[in-house]
Write a protein that holds these residues in place. Structure first.
Motif, PDB file in Angstrom:
ATOM      1  N   MET A  15       0.740  -1.135  -0.137  1.00  0.00           N
ATOM      2  CA  MET A  15       0.142   0.040  -0.072  1.00  0.00           C
ATOM      3  C   MET A  15       0.912   1.270  -0.171  1.00  0.00           C
ATOM      4  O   MET A  15       0.516   2.200  -0.617  1.00  0.00           O
ATOM      5  N   GLN A  16       1.976   1.437   0.677  1.00  0.00           N
ATOM      6  CA  GLN A  16       3.048   2.676   1.017  1.00  0.00           C
ATOM      7  C   GLN A  16       3.322   2.903  -0.483  1.00  0.00           C
ATOM      8  O   GLN A  16       3.386   4.092  -0.613  1.00  0.00           O
ATOM      9  N   ALA A  17       3.673   1.794  -1.422  1.00  0.00           N
ATOM     10  CA  ALA A  17       4.100   2.280  -2.692  1.00  0.00           C
ATOM     11  C   ALA A  17       3.048   3.001  -3.483  1.00  0.00           C
ATOM     12  O   ALA A  17       3.264   3.870  -4.266  1.00  0.00           O
ATOM     13  N   ARG A  18       1.864   2.478  -3.360  1.00  0.00           N
ATOM     14  CA  ARG A  18       0.660   3.360  -4.186  1.00  0.00           C
ATOM     15  C   ARG A  18       0.471   4.688  -3.551  1.00  0.00           C
ATOM     16  O   ARG A  18       0.416   5.514  -4.260  1.00  0.00           O
ATOM     17  N   ILE A  19       0.640   4.765  -2.208  1.00  0.00           N
ATOM     18  CA  ILE A  19       0.569   6.187  -1.782  1.00  0.00           C
ATOM     19  C   ILE A  19       1.709   7.025  -2.113  1.00  0.00           C
ATOM     20  O   ILE A  19       1.383   8.116  -2.281  1.00  0.00           O
ATOM     21  N   ASP A  20       2.941   6.441  -2.112  1.00  0.00           N
ATOM     22  CA  ASP A  20       4.108   7.204  -2.424  1.00  0.00           C
ATOM     23  C   ASP A  20       3.922   7.635  -4.056  1.00  0.00           C
ATOM     24  O   ASP A  20       4.250   8.731  -4.457  1.00  0.00           O
ATOM     25  N   LYS A  21       3.312   6.842  -4.882  1.00  0.00           N
ATOM     26  CA  LYS A  21       2.988   7.202  -6.218  1.00  0.00           C
ATOM     27  C   LYS A  21       1.985   8.167  -6.506  1.00  0.00           C
ATOM     28  O   LYS A  21       2.290   9.294  -7.069  1.00  0.00           O
ATOM     29  N   ILE A  22       0.910   8.077  -5.700  1.00  0.00           N
ATOM     30  CA  ILE A  22       0.059   9.212  -5.551  1.00  0.00           C
ATOM     31  C   ILE A  22       0.746  10.426  -5.242  1.00  0.00           C
ATOM     32  O   ILE A  22       0.378  11.602  -5.850  1.00  0.00           O
ATOM     33  N   LYS A  23       1.612  10.378  -4.006  1.00  0.00           N
ATOM     34  CA  LYS A  23       2.272  11.767  -3.562  1.00  0.00           C
ATOM     35  C   LYS A  23       3.024  12.258  -4.650  1.00  0.00           C
ATOM     36  O   LYS A  23       3.072  13.349  -4.867  1.00  0.00           O
ATOM     37  N   GLN A  24       3.666  11.592  -5.360  1.00  0.00           N
ATOM     38  CA  GLN A  24       4.350  12.008  -6.504  1.00  0.00           C
ATOM     39  C   GLN A  24       3.426  12.737  -7.361  1.00  0.00           C
ATOM     40  O   GLN A  24       3.699  13.812  -8.258  1.00  0.00           O
ATOM     41  N   GLN A  25       2.282  12.021  -7.933  1.00  0.00           N
ATOM     42  CA  GLN A  25       1.364  12.736  -8.683  1.00  0.00           C
ATOM     43  C   GLN A  25       0.928  14.014  -8.186  1.00  0.00           C
ATOM     44  O   GLN A  25       0.900  15.071  -9.145  1.00  0.00           O
ATOM     45  N   LEU A  26       0.691  14.156  -6.971  1.00  0.00           N
ATOM     46  CA  LEU A  26       0.261  15.444  -6.397  1.00  0.00           C
ATOM     47  C   LEU A  26       1.255  16.699  -6.626  1.00  0.00           C
ATOM     48  O   LEU A  26       1.048  17.613  -6.777  1.00  0.00           O
ATOM     49  N   GLN A  27       2.548  16.109  -6.226  1.00  0.00           N
ATOM     50  CA  GLN A  27       3.683  16.938  -6.176  1.00  0.00           C
ATOM     51  C   GLN A  27       3.954  17.662  -7.318  1.00  0.00           C
ATOM     52  O   GLN A  27       4.247  18.698  -7.711  1.00  0.00           O
ATOM     53  N   SER A  28       3.880  16.484  -8.518  1.00  0.00           N
ATOM     54  CA  SER A  28       4.056  16.917  -9.960  1.00  0.00           C
ATOM     55  C   SER A  28       3.297  18.193 -10.524  1.00  0.00           C
ATOM     56  O   SER A  28       3.365  18.756 -11.243  1.00  0.00           O
ATOM     57  N   GLN A  29       2.014  18.303  -9.843  1.00  0.00           N
ATOM     58  CA  GLN A  29       0.931  19.183 -10.077  1.00  0.00           C
ATOM     59  C   GLN A  29       0.930  20.369  -8.924  1.00  0.00           C
ATOM     60  O   GLN A  29       0.188  21.205  -9.157  1.00  0.00           O
ATOM     61  N   GLY A  30       1.914  20.555  -8.116  1.00  0.00           N
ATOM     62  CA  GLY A  30       2.222  21.651  -7.249  1.00  0.00           C
ATOM     63  C   GLY A  30       1.074  21.317  -5.983  1.00  0.00           C
ATOM     64  O   GLY A  30       1.130  22.089  -5.253  1.00  0.00           O
ATOM     65  N   TYR A  31       0.692  20.251  -5.751  1.00  0.00           N
ATOM     66  CA  TYR A  31       0.099  19.775  -4.506  1.00  0.00           C
ATOM     67  C   TYR A  31       1.046  18.921  -3.576  1.00  0.00           C
ATOM     68  O   TYR A  31       1.582  18.162  -4.029  1.00  0.00           O
ATOM     69  N   LYS A  32       0.312  19.157  -2.120  1.00  0.00           N
ATOM     70  CA  LYS A  32       1.092  18.173  -1.284  1.00  0.00           C
ATOM     71  C   LYS A  32       0.147  17.018  -0.775  1.00  0.00           C
ATOM     72  O   LYS A  32      -1.124  17.193  -0.980  1.00  0.00           O
ATOM     73  N   LEU A  33       0.634  16.008  -0.277  1.00  0.00           N
ATOM     74  CA  LEU A  33      -0.140  14.868   0.338  1.00  0.00           C
ATOM     75  C   LEU A  33      -0.279  15.340   1.948  1.00  0.00           C
ATOM     76  O   LEU A  33       0.448  14.561   2.677  1.00  0.00           O
ATOM     77  N   THR A  34      -1.320  16.080   2.202  1.00  0.00           N
ATOM     78  CA  THR A  34      -1.466  16.568   3.366  1.00  0.00           C
ATOM     79  C   THR A  34      -1.881  15.228   4.245  1.00  0.00           C
ATOM     80  O   THR A  34      -2.269  14.277   3.694  1.00  0.00           O
ATOM     81  N   PRO A  35      -1.924  15.364   5.469  1.00  0.00           N
ATOM     82  CA  PRO A  35      -2.488  14.227   6.235  1.00  0.00           C
ATOM     83  C   PRO A  35      -3.977  13.807   5.938  1.00  0.00           C
ATOM     84  O   PRO A  35      -4.378  12.579   6.011  1.00  0.00           O
ATOM     85  N   GLN A  36      -4.598  14.809   5.688  1.00  0.00           N
ATOM     86  CA  GLN A  36      -5.966  14.292   5.486  1.00  0.00           C
ATOM     87  C   GLN A  36      -6.355  13.891   4.087  1.00  0.00           C
ATOM     88  O   GLN A  36      -7.203  13.011   4.009  1.00  0.00           O
ATOM     89  N   ARG A  37      -5.389  14.459   3.123  1.00  0.00           N
ATOM     90  CA  ARG A  37      -5.461  13.701   1.876  1.00  0.00           C
ATOM     91  C   ARG A  37      -4.906  12.529   2.033  1.00  0.00           C
ATOM     92  O   ARG A  37      -5.429  11.458   1.311  1.00  0.00           O
ATOM     93  N   GLU A  38      -3.928  12.008   2.754  1.00  0.00           N
ATOM     94  CA  GLU A  38      -3.315  10.587   2.917  1.00  0.00           C
ATOM     95  C   GLU A  38      -4.348   9.841   3.402  1.00  0.00           C
ATOM     96  O   GLU A  38      -4.714   8.751   3.312  1.00  0.00           O
ATOM     97  N   ALA A  39      -5.163  10.273   4.526  1.00  0.00           N
ATOM     98  CA  ALA A  39      -5.981   9.357   5.023  1.00  0.00           C
ATOM     99  C   ALA A  39      -7.202   9.084   4.161  1.00  0.00           C
ATOM    100  O   ALA A  39      -7.474   7.904   4.055  1.00  0.00           O
ATOM    101  N   THR A  40      -7.532  10.068   3.147  1.00  0.00           N
ATOM    102  CA  THR A  40      -8.495   9.707   2.307  1.00  0.00           C
ATOM    103  C   THR A  40      -8.115   8.706   1.277  1.00  0.00           C
ATOM    104  O   THR A  40      -8.863   7.703   0.982  1.00  0.00           O
ATOM    105  N   VAL A  41      -7.005   9.034   0.942  1.00  0.00           N
ATOM    106  CA  VAL A  41      -6.095   7.778  -0.269  1.00  0.00           C
ATOM    107  C   VAL A  41      -6.194   6.508   0.610  1.00  0.00           C
ATOM    108  O   VAL A  41      -6.482   5.422   0.018  1.00  0.00           O
ATOM    109  N   ARG A  42      -5.849   6.304   1.758  1.00  0.00           N
ATOM    110  CA  ARG A  42      -5.845   5.186   2.620  1.00  0.00           C
ATOM    111  C   ARG A  42      -7.178   4.422   2.585  1.00  0.00           C
ATOM    112  O   ARG A  42      -7.295   3.280   2.140  1.00  0.00           O
TER     113      ARG A  42
END
Length: 153
Positions: A1-28
């Motif tokens: 699961m962590q690998a997919r979260i890291d991938k989503i984090k990269q997708q967000l960062q590439s568009q100028g967004y952060k994976l905030t704790p609230q966003r990470e909880a939603t993704v989980r």
């Protein structure tokens, strides 16, 4: 699961967004319930269990952002409720659904049966398909079995 979260984090960062704790909880929650086609309200109720401080508006904004970034697919099965499905890295297109009009159950078709049609559209109409979704509405095997059982009575 962590690998997919890291991938989503990269997708967000590439568009100028952060994976905030609230966003990470939603993704989980989306990852843990990947087969369930959750609504925003479903996601909110589950996220509250791991992040009690999160608000419904935050969950809605997060899901909309993830949809805009093509991390999730926002789908409506004709019942007026938007549901969210994580997109997979390996699939060129979103998967398809079998939707039972009797019990509301949704089954997935993971195969892409429309490849030949896309090639034909490109060849005959010079139209390049970037994505598609196909939903079949009908009666599922479980309901058909129940209906057959009721006819024998």
């Amino acid at each position: 699961m962590q690998a997919r979260i890291d991938k989503i984090k990269q997708q967000l960062q590439s568009q100028g967004y952060k994976l905030t704790p609230q966003r990470e909880a939603t993704v989980r929650i989306l990852l843990e319930n990947e087969e369930d086609h959750l609504s925003a309200e479903d996601v909110f109720m589950l996220v509250k269990g791991i992040a009690p401080e999160i608000g419904l508006a935050t969950v809605y904004r997060t899901l909309e952002l993830l949809s805009e970034l093509h991390v999730v697919e926002k789908i409506n099965f004709g019942d007026g409720v938007a549901r969210y499905d994580l997109r997979t890295d390996t699939a060129k297109h979103h998967h398809h659904h079998l939707i039972c009009v009797q019990c509301g159950r949704m089954d997935e078709i993971r195969e892409d049966w429309l490849g030949p049609l896309e090639e034909r559209l490109d060849r005959e109409y010079n139209f390049t398909v970037s994505d598609h979704r196909l939903d079949f509405h009908g009666i599922c095997s479980r309901c058909n079995d129940k209906n057959l059982g009721n006819k024998d009575s």
